[in-house]
Design a protein around this motif. Structure first.
Motif, PDB file in Angstrom:
ATOM      1  N   TYR A   1      -4.784  -0.685   0.715  1.00  0.00           N
ATOM      2  CA  TYR A   1      -3.377  -0.821   1.139  1.00  0.00           C
ATOM      3  C   TYR A   1      -2.503   0.268   0.519  1.00  0.00           C
ATOM      4  O   TYR A   1      -1.886   1.032   1.488  1.00  0.00           O
ATOM      5  N   PHE A   2      -2.741   0.911  -0.677  1.00  0.00           N
ATOM      6  CA  PHE A   2      -2.068   1.731  -1.084  1.00  0.00           C
ATOM      7  C   PHE A   2      -2.617   3.183  -0.618  1.00  0.00           C
ATOM      8  O   PHE A   2      -1.698   4.226  -0.276  1.00  0.00           O
ATOM      9  N   ILE A   3      -3.918   3.107  -0.510  1.00  0.00           N
ATOM     10  CA  ILE A   3      -4.561   4.737  -0.086  1.00  0.00           C
ATOM     11  C   ILE A   3      -4.246   4.848   1.542  1.00  0.00           C
ATOM     12  O   ILE A   3      -3.808   5.891   2.025  1.00  0.00           O
TER      13      ILE A   3
ATOM     14  N   GLY B   1      -0.793   7.645   5.301  1.00  0.00           N
ATOM     15  CA  GLY B   1      -0.204   7.733   6.528  1.00  0.00           C
ATOM     16  C   GLY B   1       1.146   8.578   6.354  1.00  0.00           C
ATOM     17  O   GLY B   1       1.453   9.259   6.976  1.00  0.00           O
ATOM     18  N   LEU B   2       1.764   8.233   5.120  1.00  0.00           N
ATOM     19  CA  LEU B   2       3.315   8.774   4.845  1.00  0.00           C
ATOM     20  C   LEU B   2       2.868  10.427   4.745  1.00  0.00           C
ATOM     21  O   LEU B   2       3.684  11.278   5.030  1.00  0.00           O
TER      22      LEU B   2
ATOM     23  N   VAL C   1       4.016   6.027   9.640  1.00  0.00           N
ATOM     24  CA  VAL C   1       4.394   4.742   8.984  1.00  0.00           C
ATOM     25  C   VAL C   1       3.567   3.701   9.669  1.00  0.00           C
ATOM     26  O   VAL C   1       3.941   3.298  10.449  1.00  0.00           O
ATOM     27  N   ASN C   2       2.535   3.491   9.068  1.00  0.00           N
ATOM     28  CA  ASN C   2       1.550   2.596   9.695  1.00  0.00           C
ATOM     29  C   ASN C   2       2.007   1.005   9.043  1.00  0.00           C
ATOM     30  O   ASN C   2       2.676   0.840   8.324  1.00  0.00           O
ATOM     31  N   ILE C   3       1.017   0.166   9.568  1.00  0.00           N
ATOM     32  CA  ILE C   3       1.373  -1.175   9.306  1.00  0.00           C
ATOM     33  C   ILE C   3       0.911  -1.517   7.970  1.00  0.00           C
ATOM     34  O   ILE C   3       1.351  -2.402   7.134  1.00  0.00           O
ATOM     35  N   ASP C   4       0.202  -0.519   7.100  1.00  0.00           N
ATOM     36  CA  ASP C   4      -0.088  -0.976   5.590  1.00  0.00           C
ATOM     37  C   ASP C   4       1.179  -0.397   4.655  1.00  0.00           C
ATOM     38  O   ASP C   4       1.076  -0.897   3.570  1.00  0.00           O
ATOM     39  N   VAL C   5       2.208   0.187   5.489  1.00  0.00           N
ATOM     40  CA  VAL C   5       3.102   0.827   4.270  1.00  0.00           C
ATOM     41  C   VAL C   5       4.205  -0.476   4.005  1.00  0.00           C
ATOM     42  O   VAL C   5       4.412  -0.588   2.850  1.00  0.00           O
TER      43      VAL C   5
ATOM     44  N   ILE D   1      -5.872  16.954   8.234  1.00  0.00           N
ATOM     45  CA  ILE D   1      -4.609  16.274   8.758  1.00  0.00           C
ATOM     46  C   ILE D   1      -4.730  14.782   8.441  1.00  0.00           C
ATOM     47  O   ILE D   1      -4.049  13.865   8.734  1.00  0.00           O
ATOM     48  N   GLY D   2      -5.591  14.377   7.348  1.00  0.00           N
ATOM     49  CA  GLY D   2      -5.850  13.097   6.966  1.00  0.00           C
ATOM     50  C   GLY D   2      -6.988  12.227   7.545  1.00  0.00           C
ATOM     51  O   GLY D   2      -6.780  10.777   7.146  1.00  0.00           O
TER      52      GLY D   2
END
Length: 795
Positions: free
Chosen positions: A229-231, A236-237, A242-246, A151-152
């Motif tokens: 940030y991309f990872i 998350g996606l 949708v976390n704050i790094d998106v 689940i990530g």
């Protein structure tokens, strides 16, 4: 949707949930096969929850995980990782570095919905760890690790210490900052002709060469420095979050994409200097944040003040020492209701260990010599001796104290509310960015990307989410330095709502170790004194400890010890049955229970009584005067012979009840709550355990912090009772600090977004402001808390 029915099936099929083979007689629900009601129920939960999509990402859809965690089947490795293990209950703390936002916390704390073998999961967001309780008969550790990975949130299993991990992460961040700084500086250098307005006079080949060189310099920034940030956004996606790094990742991509388009089409110079500066300042802010949190870490600080003690035997001499000083090989005495401070081996012949701190179930487990004992267990019965096998973990014991099984509140604290707000914050920011982008596209297309990027970068829910944890955390750190220990940050909030304070008498209002003890009756022989001493030294009750100090020690054996709350002690010492307590308990039916007397019977023969006088705590009268805004009450298991002394200290409006059994105290608290009162109960944690748990805030007042009860919300050292009013006043300041920090966070986001939407904020400046907002809130809550602590003389 079909209804659940049982159908007979000739061929074997696999369960949709756990993939085990179903019996011929199994359940079919929603067109899917389930081997049992448990698996069907888990599936149903996900169909009505917002985690439906996540259900399909569980372990079975990730075949590449097969075998990845097989090393966890090794017993030696597993024993090192597990904090507690039994046939049906294991406890492990895992490092989950991919935790990023409140959505992650929500999913992980609902991990039990993914698999029926998971009992409960508690997440520490700041540390990025999860404490997971699971049933090893239903799910094994390799399968649990695979579930988390699927689940990530792949767990980290490495031998590095936390300090080594921190240094490694810090070193990696420093390299990324260095790469971003180098590229940012050189991009700016190559862009000087544009800055100075002399690019028009340059040869087109030079302009084109410099532009492509800037693209090459921007690639390390994009692919390496900004990689985290991309990872984070991708994971998350991928898991439907949708976390704050998106929005940050979107802002970076928007700048690079727009710049690439302008350079390739030769319609402009792009914004690669802004991109380099954006990533550089984001990473600088990230580094600065981490240093700020390390320096202001309330959790580390308040636990370092928590003086859990243990009784170590050195050359036959018992000495009380902090548990932090315990090491493998030390021999430690554990008395009735005391906590085992570290993993150990039982040296005594037998023991009854209550693991309610760990499991939440108060079912003592019978142990024999050489059995393994786990930290957090409590001895129930005569004292035992153990040999420590692992160094003690103070953090682990305090986390057990905060076991979910002892939480009785259903109210949302400030932290939970802000986490829920943060959960939807990102969606709001994305909506603002889209609307603003459309408007700027119509008004001034050349500024659209700058505006969108600034909006995505400047908005930050972190300041809002950190307000309550750091304020409450700083509160319990300051309380801890003043010997008042709260089990969790939300408890500090609950102190504000208290309007009624209920005191136990013995050991709470009276000094535990002070007072005179005299025996009346047939004089005790030296042997009998030693037997009584052996009996009472197994108890941590204040009266028992007073009697113990008045008697000479002797080397006798102890068996069948029992402590009956509200009645007394009994046990077999040197082959004699001793009973000590109330007349009815020692079978002296014709004797009236006189004030301050503890009756003794040996082998069923009454021998007399100990008369124990009490001494009230210093500063008690001044404390009562400062608590004039609260409703006060006293509950005592003794008779009312000390009513006159209490009436001199307390006002006539204080309700006093005597001869109260533990159930009577519990019922009294319930009655107050039924009338709408918010109750704080202060007791010794022994006879008052039920009342402490029932009250809104239960405080165990004790001289011996190794004997605290899991039912209490806080522990107050007896000598600090006189400062109770100051603690309550300071808790009110804490609430005001949280409100003020909310206002600061709200104003930051409103002002920042206003300037960004208006096009008056560059992405670089937004990148500088974003971490500063979090740092400013953390600094404000900490320094404001310290200021008010000094004002109340608590610093």
């Amino acid at each position: 949707m079909k209804t659940a029915v049982e159908e007979y099936v000739d061929q074997q099929v696999k369960c949709h949930h756990c993939e085990e083979e179903c019996r011929n007689d199994h359940l079919i629900f929603d067109g899917k096969d389930f081997c049992c009601v448990g698996c069907k129920t888990i599936y149903e939960l996900f169909q009505t929850d917002d985690l439906r999509e996540l259900y399909e990402t569980r372990n079975k859809s990730n075949p590449h995980l097969a075998g990845k965690y097989d090393f966890l089947e090794n017993k030696e490795i597993r024993d090192k990782l597990l904090s507690f293990q039994s046939e049906t209950y294991n406890l492990i703390q895992l490092s989950l570095p991919d935790i990023h936002c409140s959505s992650c916390v929500y999913v992980l704390e609902n991990l039990a919905d993914f698999h029926p073998g998971v009992i409960q999961s508690t997440v520490n967001f700041l540390k990025k760890t999860a404490e997971i309780r699971y049933n090893p008969a239903v799910i094994q550790l390799p399968e649990l690790a695979g579930l988390l990975s699927s689940i990530g949130y792949p767990p980290q299993f490495d031998a590095d210490s936390q300090e080594q991990k921190r240094r490694k992460n810090s070193s990696s961040l420093s390299v990324k900052i260095g790469v971003a700084a180098f590229c940012f500086g050189n991009i700016m250098l190559l862009s000087f002709p544009e800055y100075l307005g002399i690019d028009e006079s340059m040869d087109d080949s030079f302009k084109e060469f410099f532009a492509y060189l800037n693209i090459l310099l921007a690639l390390p920034v994009l692919l390496y420095s900004a990689r985290d940030y991309f990872i984070s956004a991708y994971k998350g996606l991928k898991s439907k979050f949708v976390n704050i790094d998106v929005p940050i990742a979107l802002g970076i991509v928007a700048l690079f994409g727009r710049s690439l388009y302008e350079i390739l089409t030769q319609t402009g110079a792009g914004y690669l200097d802004s991109l380099g500066g954006l990533v550089f300042f984001l990473l600088i802010g990230k580094w600065f944040q981490s240093k700020t949190y390390e320096n202001l870490s309330f959790e580390r600080d308040y636990k370092s003040y928590f003086p859990l003690a243990a009784t170590r035997i050195d050359n036959g001499v018992a000495t009380a020492i902090p548990i932090a000083d315990l090491k493998a090989g030390d021999e430690v005495i554990i008395r009735n209701h005391e906590i085992i401070p570290a993993d150990a081996v039982l040296l005594s012949e037998k023991a009854n260990i209550d693991y309610s701190f760990v499991t939440g179930e108060e079912k003592p487990v019978a142990m024999t010599a050489n059995d393994q004992l786990y930290a957090g267990g409590r001895q129930v019965g005569e004292r035992i001796t153990v040999r420590i096998t692992k160094p003690s973990s103070q953090s682990y014991l305090t986390s057990l104290w905060n076991n979910h099984a002892f939480k009785v509140t259903d109210e949302l604290g400030t932290e939970e509310i802000t986490n829920r707000i943060s959960k939807y914050f990102t969606f709001i920011i994305l909506a603002i960015a889209v609307v603003s982008g459309i408007v700027w596209f119509l008004v001034s297309p050349e500024n659209m990307w700058q505006v969108i990027t600034a909006i995505l970068i400047v908005a930050c829910p972190c300041a809002l989410a950190l307000s309550a944890p750091f304020t409450n955390g700083n509160t319990i750190r300051i309380f801890g330095r003043n010997k008042f220990y709260l089990k969790s940050a939300p408890t500090a909030e609950k102190l504000n709502a208290v309007d009624t304070i209920v005191f136990d008498k013995t050991g709470t209002l009276t000094e535990s170790g002070e007072g005179k003890v005299k025996f009346f009756g047939k004089a005790l022989t030296k042997e009998e004194e030693g037997m009584v001493r052996k009996l009472v030294e197994n108890s941590i009750h204040p009266v028992s400890q007073k009697i113990r100090k008045s008697l000479r020690a002797a080397d006798f054996t102890m068996a069948d010890f029992k402590e009956i709350p509200g009645n007394g002690l009994q046990g077999v010492v040197n082959s004699h049955l001793l009973k000590l307590g109330k007349p009815a308990f020692v079978e002296m039916e014709d004797v009236k229970d006189e004030p301050g007397r503890v009756y003794l019977a040996i082998d069923g023969i009454p021998r007399g009584y100990f008369e124990v006088s009490n001494q009230y705590r210093e500063g008690l009268k001044a404390l009562v005067a400062r608590l004039d805004g609260y409703k006060l009450a006293i509950l005592s298991g003794d008779n009312d012979h000390e009513r006159p002394q209490l009436e001199e200290i307390f006002s006539g409006q204080t309700e006093m009840k005597f001869r109260q059994q533990p159930q009577d105290k519990l019922d009294y608290i319930k009655a107050l709550q039924a009338r709408g009162h918010r109750v704080m109960m202060l007791g010794d944690g022994l006879n008052d355990a039920g009342a402490l748990k029932q009250s809104d805030v239960g405080i165990a007042v004790t001289e011996d912090v190794s004997s605290f009860s899991p039912a209490c919300d806080g522990i107050l050292e007896g000598g600090q009772l006189k400062h109770l009013a100051a603690y309550l006043d300071y808790a009110k300041y804490g609430k005001n600090i949280i409100i003020a920090s909310f206002v600061i966070s709200f104003l930051y986001n409103v002002v920042g977004l206003t300037f960004a939407v208006a096009g008056a904020l560059t992405p670089i400046f937004a990148a500088i402001l974003m971490p500063l907002s979090s740092i400013s809130v953390v600094a404000f809550t900490t320094f404001a808390g310290n200021y008010f602590a000094r004002k109340k003389h608590l610093f």
